[in-house]
Design a protein around this motif. Structure first.
Motif, PDB file in Angstrom:
ATOM      1  N   UNK A   1       0.987  -1.140   0.096  1.00 42.41           N
ATOM      2  CA  UNK A   1       0.053   0.015   0.086  1.00 42.41           C
ATOM      3  C   UNK A   1       0.921   1.409   0.078  1.00 42.41           C
ATOM      4  N   UNK A   2       2.126   1.180  -0.009  1.00 46.04           N
ATOM      5  CA  UNK A   2       3.224   2.359  -0.264  1.00 46.04           C
ATOM      6  C   UNK A   2       2.852   3.208  -1.353  1.00 46.04           C
ATOM      7  N   UNK A   3       3.149   4.329  -1.169  1.00 45.09           N
ATOM      8  CA  UNK A   3       2.989   5.208  -2.543  1.00 45.09           C
ATOM      9  C   UNK A   3       4.196   5.893  -2.833  1.00 45.09           C
ATOM     10  N   UNK A   4       5.348   5.676  -2.277  1.00 48.81           N
ATOM     11  CA  UNK A   4       6.456   6.228  -2.857  1.00 48.81           C
ATOM     12  C   UNK A   4       6.956   5.359  -4.085  1.00 48.81           C
ATOM     13  N   UNK A   5       7.546   6.420  -5.072  1.00 52.18           N
ATOM     14  CA  UNK A   5       8.022   6.009  -6.358  1.00 52.18           C
ATOM     15  C   UNK A   5       9.187   5.010  -6.088  1.00 52.18           C
ATOM     16  N   UNK A   6       9.044   3.665  -6.672  1.00 52.84           N
ATOM     17  CA  UNK A   6      10.090   2.821  -6.554  1.00 52.84           C
ATOM     18  C   UNK A   6      11.636   3.462  -7.167  1.00 52.84           C
ATOM     19  N   UNK A   7      12.399   3.245  -6.379  1.00 53.55           N
ATOM     20  CA  UNK A   7      13.807   3.748  -6.500  1.00 53.55           C
ATOM     21  C   UNK A   7      14.405   3.035  -7.859  1.00 53.55           C
ATOM     22  N   UNK A   8      14.030   2.040  -8.342  1.00 49.99           N
ATOM     23  CA  UNK A   8      14.699   1.570  -9.765  1.00 49.99           C
ATOM     24  C   UNK A   8      14.175   2.336 -10.686  1.00 49.99           C
TER      25      UNK A   8
END
Length: 330
Positions: free
Chosen positions: A110-117
């Motif tokens: 459910x996280x909203x942070x943009x994936x670091x990849x």
């Protein structure tokens, strides 16, 4: 002079100062492969670059080469215990020596942070556990060329298929060899590692069944508030050996047993997992399974480097195997 007006030292400045061509200096500063630059010239360039305060423009270099020199390690939502910290420290050190940076991330449901990849464009994305098929497709769609493991969860070829996953088998075989006949599995109650706990429990149960024809005598999650009652119930049921998920859980069982007057290991043998410093400090000292987390960290770093460089992958050696350490509790 304000910092914003300070002129950045460039490769051209280094070349001008030494009277060398910009190409030669660029080959040295960029460590360009396939170039035969005399070692004396290389040393002069590096010394002069340091004297002038040259700093590589990493963004420009990454754009030109298509390489960020970043390895992204995707962690499961596990507690950062002693074993994990050791693992990450060694992987980071190995990559740093090779000129790469290790960045970690932990995706949350459910996280909203943009994936670091997507934001870092790493050269390699490596998972501590296999990626779900959808996640693996997402990483590849972002342009990452090298993903480890390259197959989704549930298929062969996972990073975890190394000797260290045999720890529960070693625990069971050791207790059976010590004459124990009714074994219990002491699990961690932490919901974040429920999959890992289940994996170790299942391997322990399968080993008991293979060796004796019957299953575990008991299993339960061990909490500090209930461990005394649990140990009493296990002893009443004839349990004479405990396979603990890790050393922390084993320490809880050991403490409750000693406080209840149970003779360890004569009446109840206990073996932990991970061989953390705690195992050696307890009295009596705790038998455990040693996992060379530093060695595994180096192995995974070398795996990432081989992918980034296009070289053959490393061979998993003895440092990725589990090793039983017998002490006073068994």
């Amino acid at each position: 002079m304000p910092a914003s007006t300070v002129k950045r030292v460039t490769a051209a400045d280094v070349a001008r100062s030494l009277g060398l061509s910009r190409a030669t200096v660029g080959f040295v500063l960029n460590d360009t492969p396939g170039q035969t630059i005399p070692e004396a010239t290389r040393a002069r360039v590096l010394a002069e670059a340091k004297r002038l305060g040259y700093r590589a423009n990493t963004a420009a270099r990454a754009l030109a080469s298509g390489r960020s020199r970043i390895v992204l390690l995707v962690l499961p939502d596990w507690p950062l215990d002693y074993s994990m910290r050791t693992h990450l420290d060694e992987a980071s050190l190995t990559l740093d020596h090779a000129g790469y940076s290790l960045v970690t991330m932990t995706p949350h449901p459910g996280g909203h942070a943009q994936p670091l990849w997507e934001t870092l464009r790493p050269d390699v994305v490596i998972g501590m556990t296999p990626f779900a098929a959808e996640q693996l497709a997402d990483i590849r769609a972002s342009g990452v060329e090298h993903v480890i493991p390259s197959v989704p969860a549930g298929e062969a070829g996972a990073v975890g298929d190394l000797g260290y996953v045999d720890g529960p088998r070693l625990q069971v075989e050791h207790l059976l060899a010590r004459g124990r006949t009714r074994l219990a599995f002491a699990a961690s109650p932490d919901p974040r590692i429920s999959d890992l706990v289940a994996q170790r429990r299942d391997l322990a149960a399968d080993t008991v069944r293979r060796c004796t024809g019957s299953g575990l005598a008991a299993e339960a999650a061990v909490t500090e508030s209930e461990v005394a009652d649990l140990v009493a119930a296990w002893r009443a049921a004839g349990v004479d050996g405990v396979i603990a998920y890790n050393d922390d859980v084993a320490a809880l069982v050991l403490g409750a047993a000693l406080r209840a007057g149970v003779r360890v290991p004569d009446e109840l043998a206990i073996i932990g997992h991970d061989d953390t410093p705690l195992a050696r400090l307890l009295v009596p000292a705790l038998s455990s399974v040693r996992i060379d987390t530093a060695g595994i960290g180096r192995y995974l770093a070398d795996l990432a480097l081989s992918a980034a460089r296009g070289t053959p992958p490393p061979v998993a050696g003895p440092d990725t195997d589990a090793l039983l350490i017998q002490r006073e509790t068994s």
